[in-house]
Every structure is written in C-alpha cells, then in structure tokens.
Design an enzyme around this catalytic site. Structure first.
Site, short mmCIF file in Angstrom:
data_model
loop_
_atom_site.label_atom_id
_atom_site.label_comp_id
_atom_site.label_asym_id
_atom_site.label_seq_id
_atom_site.Cartn_x
_atom_site.Cartn_y
_atom_site.Cartn_z
N GLU A 106 0.98 -1.19 0.22
CA GLU A 106 0.19 0.05 -0.49
C GLU A 106 0.78 1.18 0.39
OE1 GLU A 106 -2.47 -0.09 3.33
OE2 GLU A 106 -3.64 -1.73 2.31
N CYS A 133 -0.43 -3.91 15.65
CA CYS A 133 -0.77 -3.08 14.13
C CYS A 133 -1.07 -4.57 12.80
CB CYS A 133 0.82 -2.55 13.35
SG CYS A 133 1.11 -2.39 12.05
N GLY A 173 5.40 -2.58 6.83
CA GLY A 173 6.98 -2.91 6.89
C GLY A 173 8.06 -2.33 7.67
N SER A 228 9.35 4.92 16.48
CA SER A 228 8.12 4.55 17.57
C SER A 228 8.28 3.69 19.09
CB SER A 228 7.62 2.72 16.05
OG SER A 228 7.43 3.97 15.09
N LEU A 229 8.10 4.26 19.34
CA LEU A 229 7.85 4.14 20.95
C LEU A 229 6.46 3.18 21.55
CD1 LEU A 229 10.06 4.94 23.27
CD2 LEU A 229 8.92 6.52 24.00
N CYS A 347 -5.07 3.14 7.32
CA CYS A 347 -3.50 3.89 7.60
C CYS A 347 -3.96 5.73 7.67
CB CYS A 347 -3.49 4.63 5.86
SG CYS A 347 -2.57 3.28 5.11
N1 SAH Z 1 7.62 -0.03 10.66
C1 SAH Z 1 7.99 1.01 11.30
C2 SAH Z 1 7.07 2.03 10.10
C3 SAH Z 1 5.76 1.46 9.69
S1 SAH Z 1 4.14 1.79 10.31
C4 SAH Z 1 7.48 1.81 12.65
O1 SAH Z 1 7.50 1.13 13.29
O2 SAH Z 1 8.14 2.05 13.16
C5 SAH Z 1 4.08 3.23 10.96
C6 SAH Z 1 3.75 4.06 12.12
O3 SAH Z 1 1.57 3.19 12.70
C7 SAH Z 1 4.19 3.13 13.39
O4 SAH Z 1 4.01 4.27 14.79
C8 SAH Z 1 3.65 1.97 14.20
O5 SAH Z 1 3.55 1.77 15.21
C9 SAH Z 1 2.02 3.23 13.77
N2 SAH Z 1 0.55 2.20 13.81
C10 SAH Z 1 0.49 0.36 13.14
N3 SAH Z 1 -0.74 -0.01 14.01
C11 SAH Z 1 -1.21 1.44 14.14
C12 SAH Z 1 -2.95 1.12 14.91
N4 SAH Z 1 -3.45 0.66 14.81
N5 SAH Z 1 -3.31 2.43 15.44
C13 SAH Z 1 -2.04 3.73 15.56
N6 SAH Z 1 -1.10 3.44 14.96
C14 SAH Z 1 -0.33 2.66 14.41
#
Ligand code: SAH
Length: 359
Positions: A106, A133, A173, A228-229, A347
């Site tokens: 995507e 996620c 990813g 991502s913390l 997204c």
């Molecule tokens: N792998 C990388 C980038 C991809 S995800 C990472 O972990 O940063 C991009 C952002 O979306 C990350 O901060 C991830 O933790 C967040 N994310 C994933 N699923 C989510 C959800 N259901 N709600 C809110 N944020 C989410």
C-alpha cells in the site's frame, strides 16, 4: 483493501529479464558496453526512468530504435500495477500496488494546499509483530528493492500530476530491516536526478532497530527520523512490540542521545494511545522522563481500529492530558485525530504524520 499477495506470478519469460530499476549506474554502463553503446546513454535512460517515470522503452524517444528493442528484451521496466485504490473526500488516495512477482503493498498520496505528501512501504508485510498493527499480524512476505520503494512515490506523483513535497516511509514494513534499499530509495528521492525532494522532507520511521539507528546517524544527508515508542515502560513495550524486545529502552535512550548529539536533528517519537495499556499516570511519567532533556517531538496517534484487536483508543481528554504533561517538562507534542476520514482507517496514522511533516 484486501491483501492481494495472492496474485499469480507473471509469465516466466518476464521474470528472467533484469529489473532496470534495480540496476546500479555501474551495472547499466556495463550492459550498455555489452551492447556497444556509449556511456552517455546511461544518463539518458536514467532520466527517463527516474525523472520521467516512463513505463515503456518505446517512450525513450532520444534512444535509437534498435537500442530500445535490445533493452526491452534484456530488461523489464514495468513498475508496479495499481490493483486497487480508495479515495477520501479530503483528497487523499490510497493505492494497492502490485509488482511483477505478484507481491503487493500500500501507498498513500495526500495533497494539502499546494503540497503533496506520500507515504510508502519498505517491505511487503512485516516481521516485527507489533500487537496493535494490522500489517504485523500477517508476517513478512519480502523486502522491497530501492527501485520498488521509489516507484510508489512516482506512482502517486503521476496520479496527482503534482510534485511530491515530502515522503514518509511509514507504510508497511520495517525500513531498518531493509536498510540498504531504504537508503537507496531515500537517496534517489533526494537526488536532483530523481524526485529532488529535500532530505529534511524525507522521513524514516523505525520500531527501534538500534544498530541501524546508529548507522543512520552517520549518514551525510539530513533525513528525518521517527521512532515508534508506544511505551517508555519496558514491560509494556515488550508486550506491544515483541519484535524489538532484545533492544532495551535504556539502550534506545542512549542511542537516541547519541543520534541527537551527532546530527543535531530532532527525532519524532510515535505514541499510539491505548486505553488502559499505555495511558496511565505511570506510563505518562515514564514517557516524560524518556523525552525530557533531549531533543524530541512526540506524535500522539489515535489508535486505529484493527479487526479483532483487543485494544481501544484512549479518550481525547487523556491525549490532551499527555500533551499538557509533556509540555510541562519542555517536550513538544501533537495529537492528530483522523476521525471523520472516510478512507480505510488502517492508514489514518500515516495521514496524520504526513500532515505534520508536510506543514
Ligand atoms: N515499522 C515502522 C514503520 C511502519 S508503521 C515503525 O514501526 O515505525 C508507521 C506507524 O504506525 C508506527 O508508529 C506504527 O507503530 C503505527 N501503527 C501501526 N498500527 C497502528 C494502529 N493500529 N494505530 C495507530 N498506529 C499504528
């Protein structure tokens, strides 16, 4: 949007051709040498591929016809095929793009005023298994090449017929599990011979792969880093983000100090607020301690609904309290609320960050 990795691989004959977008400049020169062509053709071809994003050798009008024919026999140029799209009333478009081998990812294009931000994927699927996620649940299919990452951005550019002003690698990813291709794509996006986007407007988001953060800090370009913390309490973070369990928060803290010292740049910390999981007083205190005294920006994300997920988003009031408390210790924080958006919510978090970064 459905996962479309079930798509059939294309004909064998096409797979045997070399992907021209995966070739380095040196490899292209070598190929042209084998065809008895002068070196300047490489630059011409690269212009067609990277700046103009053509999908056929026939469009390369300044190349001799015979060379175009040779190239189309030896190389593929296809680019991804759009196999799905969703359009939001706010103007953003989410694409499902499929590569030659049937794997799909995507990508989102989001116009704001006179800007166009794009969110791209670095892998098909993901191996990090973050508990909240949607991508993590299905595992990793494969990493993308630099060309495949770049092509997503060009797809959005051509679809909007507008210059892309910023890119976030926050799609599917983990970019730092695919470091070389990620850097290759960023450099191409940055290059005047590619998309020509300023390095500060190119952002990588990582779940915190420490050795690669260290490496990234040593890169000469001013790319932007987001981490991502999601919790500054070890036990909570281990549960939410099992893929980075082996890197302790203390170690992450130290490496980020080093990153800031070395680059002078302010990283963003992403924090999706989850009711009863990472939004307690203790969690808030730990987050403040993690961020205070160092350059940091916190992006508080509204948790997006993921099918069958046990997690609920925190209330807006709780998010505001986080902003207030972070502010009190000198840390900038923003909340982005994607409610009201009619595009598939999965997204939403990407959109929010793109909005912030494209301002
Ligand atoms: N792998 C990388 C980038 C991809 S995800 C990472 O972990 O940063 C991009 C952002 O979306 C990350 O901060 C991830 O933790 C967040 N994310 C994933 N699923 C989510 C959800 N259901 N709600 C809110 N944020 C989410």
């Amino acid at each position: 949007m459905q996962d479309a990795n079930s798509g059939k691989p294309t004909a064998k004959k096409r797979k045997q051709r070399r992907d021209l977008r995966a070739m380095s400049h040196g490899q292209l020169l070598e190929l042209l040498g084998d065809l008895g062509q002068p070196g300047f053709r490489a630059k011409q071809i690269e212009e067609w591929v990277w700046e103009k994003n053509v999908s056929s050798f026939d469009d390369m009008s300044n190349l001799p016809k015979s060379l175009r024919a040779h190239l189309s026999q030896a190389c593929s140029l296809g680019g991804p095929r759009e196999v799905g799209r969703q359009q939001s009333s706010d103007g953003s478009r989410k694409y499902l793009l499929r590569y030659e081998d049937g794997v799909s990812v995507e990508c989102v294009g989001m116009p704001t005023r006179n800007k166009l931000a794009v969110c791209a994927s670095t892998q098909a699927g993901c191996a990090m298994s973050c508990a909240f996620c949607a991508t993590g649940a299905a595992g990793l299919t494969r990493s993308l090449t630099a060309g495949e990452i770049y092509e997503q951005v060009m797809h959005a550019r051509d679809d909007f017929n507008a210059r892309v002003t910023s890119v976030v690698l926050m799609g599917q990813g983990e970019p730092f599990m695919n470091y070389d291709a990620t850097l290759g794509a960023l450099r191409r996006l940055n290059s005047p011979e590619g998309a020509g986007i300023g390095a500060r407007h190119l952002t990588v988001s990582t779940c915190g792969i420490i050795p690669m953060i260290k490496r990234f800090a040593g890169e000469p370009e001013q790319f932007t880093l987001a981490v991502s913390l999601h919790s500054a309490v070890q036990r909570t973070r281990d549960m939410l983000m099992p893929g980075v369990r082996k890197y302790s928060l203390l170690h992450l803290y130290e490496i980020m100090e080093e990153y800031v010292d070395k680059t002078g740049r302010r990283p963003t910390y992403e924090y999706a607020l989850i009711k009863g999981v990472n939004d307690s007083e203790d969690e808030m205190g730990a987050l403040c301690d993690f961020c205070r005294g160092n350059l940091a920006h916190v992006n508080l994300i509204r948790l997006n609904d993921v099918k069958d997920s046990p997690f609920q988003p925190s209330s807006d009031r709780r998010a505001e309290e986080f902003v207030r408390r972070l502010g009190a210790v000198g840390v900038d924080a923003t909340i982005r609320n994607s409610r009201g958006s009619d595009i598939d919510a999965a997204c939403g978090q990407l959109r929010q960050e793109m909005e912030r970064l494209s301002r």
